[in-house]
Design an enzyme around this catalytic site. Structure first.
Site, PDB file in Angstrom:
ATOM      1  N   ASP A  13       0.775  -1.240   0.000  1.00  0.00           N
ATOM      2  CA  ASP A  13       0.000   0.000   0.000  1.00  0.00           C
ATOM      3  C   ASP A  13       0.809   1.295   0.000  1.00  0.00           C
ATOM      4  O   ASP A  13       0.235   2.381  -0.060  1.00  0.00           O
ATOM      5  CB  ASP A  13      -0.955   0.011   1.202  1.00  0.00           C
ATOM      6  CG  ASP A  13      -2.093  -0.977   1.009  1.00  0.00           C
ATOM      7  OD1 ASP A  13      -2.622  -1.041  -0.109  1.00  0.00           O
ATOM      8  OD2 ASP A  13      -2.441  -1.676   1.978  1.00  0.00           O
TER       9      ASP A  13
ATOM     10  N   ASP B  64      -5.683  -4.794  -6.430  1.00  0.00           N
ATOM     11  CA  ASP B  64      -5.480  -3.413  -5.950  1.00  0.00           C
ATOM     12  C   ASP B  64      -4.035  -2.961  -6.150  1.00  0.00           C
ATOM     13  O   ASP B  64      -3.747  -1.771  -6.318  1.00  0.00           O
ATOM     14  CB  ASP B  64      -5.805  -3.287  -4.448  1.00  0.00           C
ATOM     15  CG  ASP B  64      -6.917  -4.177  -3.953  1.00  0.00           C
ATOM     16  OD1 ASP B  64      -7.138  -5.254  -4.540  1.00  0.00           O
ATOM     17  OD2 ASP B  64      -7.548  -3.820  -2.951  1.00  0.00           O
TER      18      ASP B  64
HETATM   19  N1  GLY Z   1      -7.168  -1.641  -1.344  1.00  0.00           N
HETATM   20  C1  GLY Z   1      -8.124  -2.036  -0.419  1.00  0.00           C
HETATM   21  C2  GLY Z   1      -9.520  -1.826  -0.872  1.00  0.00           C
HETATM   22  O1  GLY Z   1      -9.775  -1.524  -2.019  1.00  0.00           O
HETATM   23  O2  GLY Z   1     -10.389  -1.955  -0.029  1.00  0.00           O
END
Ligand code: GLY
Length: 398
Positions: A113, A175
């Site tokens: 992230d 993601d």
């Molecule tokens: N990247 C985490 C979500 O989209 O909840």
């Protein structure tokens, strides 16, 4: 003569109606600024970042610390607000919250992230101010993220902490595509050229493994680190392993559009287009998807305004990369339909709370953040507005 007058009058009326109905980017950016100004007095501590508002009776943000994956979105929103309003009070706030994120790079990367956290915040800050401290932190962040890359698999290990619990060696989530942008940026701004190679290889492997035949995406792919091969496609935040989680599909559209921008690889463009086509199949009339396309509770399932906002911003960019005017038009029309819905009384928070939007869904299987205001929905909403403003004013995107 009478007929001609009638025709001219009808034409004038038609043009007037069209003008009146035309989506007003500036009015909606002014709305965002007003909501930001309502939020700021409640946000004295710079290392506490807005994350969600889940109750109908609470107006101000529930905050999290800087190590939460969402910590970069609030500073990013402040940068976009400053970009549109050029207000120095907002600039100071954008700087204050951005600086609060610096310690993130002192921690060992334990998930993918870092891109969301640093690029949405300091990346926008650097684009607008050229502040060398932001650049330094971004470069360190990119190096730190690259440590999670496994050359045998060819992707970043998105959630190293999950592997043991799930009996996996290595996992990559859809993601993660968004977090490649900081790697491309770093490679162009003094970092190692290897960072761009890592990003491209990650995108290629994801393209090969994350898509089903109908171009819907798996949320998570588990890999074997000895063979480097895919061992399973599963979900974490979606309805089931075989379902299409709406935000995952949006991350795919956005991520492959961005990777096409950075590489000009036509396969990435094709992938973004196919993922888009799938997103709009079975979309509700207002173009705001249910949180997962396969939830049997549909039409009584929650919506996800964040997936709509991510897709909207991505489509504005995607429309710039296709030559066929019909396709360009198709993407822009879909983006406009989403932004119009998001900007309606149904989806804007207005007096209900200090966020921009309502009806985003974070983690339904966990029963958390359902039909709530969530900071990343707001971030991609204002990004889409800024992109529309740029297109209107200059005919191109940054
Ligand atoms: N990247 C985490 C979500 O989209 O909840």
């Amino acid at each position: 003569m009478k007929n001609l007058t009638l025709l001219i009058l009808s034409l004038i009326l038609l043009v007037a109606c069209k003008t009146e109905n035309k989506f007003n980017v500036d009015t909606n950016l002014a709305y965002c600024k007003q909501q930001v100004e309502k939020s700021l007095p409640h946000l004295e501590k710079s290392d506490m970042m807005p994350r969600n508002i889940i109750s109908d009776t609470i107006k101000s943000w529930h905050c999290t610390g800087i190590r939460d994956w969402t910590s970069g979105f609030w500073p990013g929103i402040l940068w976009y607000t400053y970009e549109s309003a050029k207000d120095t009070t907002i600039l100071k706030e954008a700087e204050r919250f951005s600086e609060a994120l610096y310690p993130i790079v002192n921690y060992k990367a334990d998930n993918h992230d870092l891109g969301f956290m640093l690029y949405c915040s300091l990346g926008n800050g650097y684009r607008l101010t050229q502040n060398h401290q932001y650049k330094e932190i971004l470069l360190r962040g990119a190096d730190s993220l690259a440590v999670l890359y496994n050359p045998k698999v060819g992707t970043i290990n998105s959630w190293p902490g999950f592997n043991k619990k799930m009996n996996w060696h290595h996992n990559t989530i859809i993601d993660n595509m968004l977090n490649l942008e900081i790697l491309y940026w770093a490679a162009k701004n003094g970092g190692s050229p290897k960072l761009a190679k890592i990003a491209t290889h990650h995108a290629e492997i994801t393209m090969n493994n994350h898509f089903r035949e109908d171009f819907s995406t798996y949320h998570v792919i588990a890999y074997d680190t000895i063979t480097g091969k895919k061992v399973a496609g599963v979900t974490h935040q979606g309805y089931s392993d075989s379902s299409m989680w709406a935000r995952g599909q949006s991350w795919a559209i956005y991520g492959f559009t961005m990777c096409y921008r950075e590489t000009k690889d036509p396969e990435f463009l094709k992938t973004a287009q196919k993922a888009t086509e799938r997103f709009f199949r079975d979309i509700p009339e207002d173009y705001i998807p249910y949180w997962d396309y396969d939830d049997p509770a549909i039409p009584n399932a929650p919506r996800d305004a964040s997936a709509a906002a991510v897709t909207c911003s991505a489509l504005i960019e995607l429309s710039q990369y296709v030559d066929d005017p019909k396709e360009k038009d198709n993407y822009m029309q879909k983006a406009m339909k989403i932004i119009e819905s998001l900007s309606s009384a149904e989806y804007q928070s207005r007096d209900k709370n200090n966020a921009f939007l309502l009806h985003a869904t974070g983690h339904k299987p966990n029963n958390s953040e359902i039909e709530a205001s969530i900071i990343y929905a707001d971030y991609y909403y204002i990004e889409a507005l800024i992109r529309l403003k740029q297109l209107n004013e200059t005919g191109k995107l940054f």
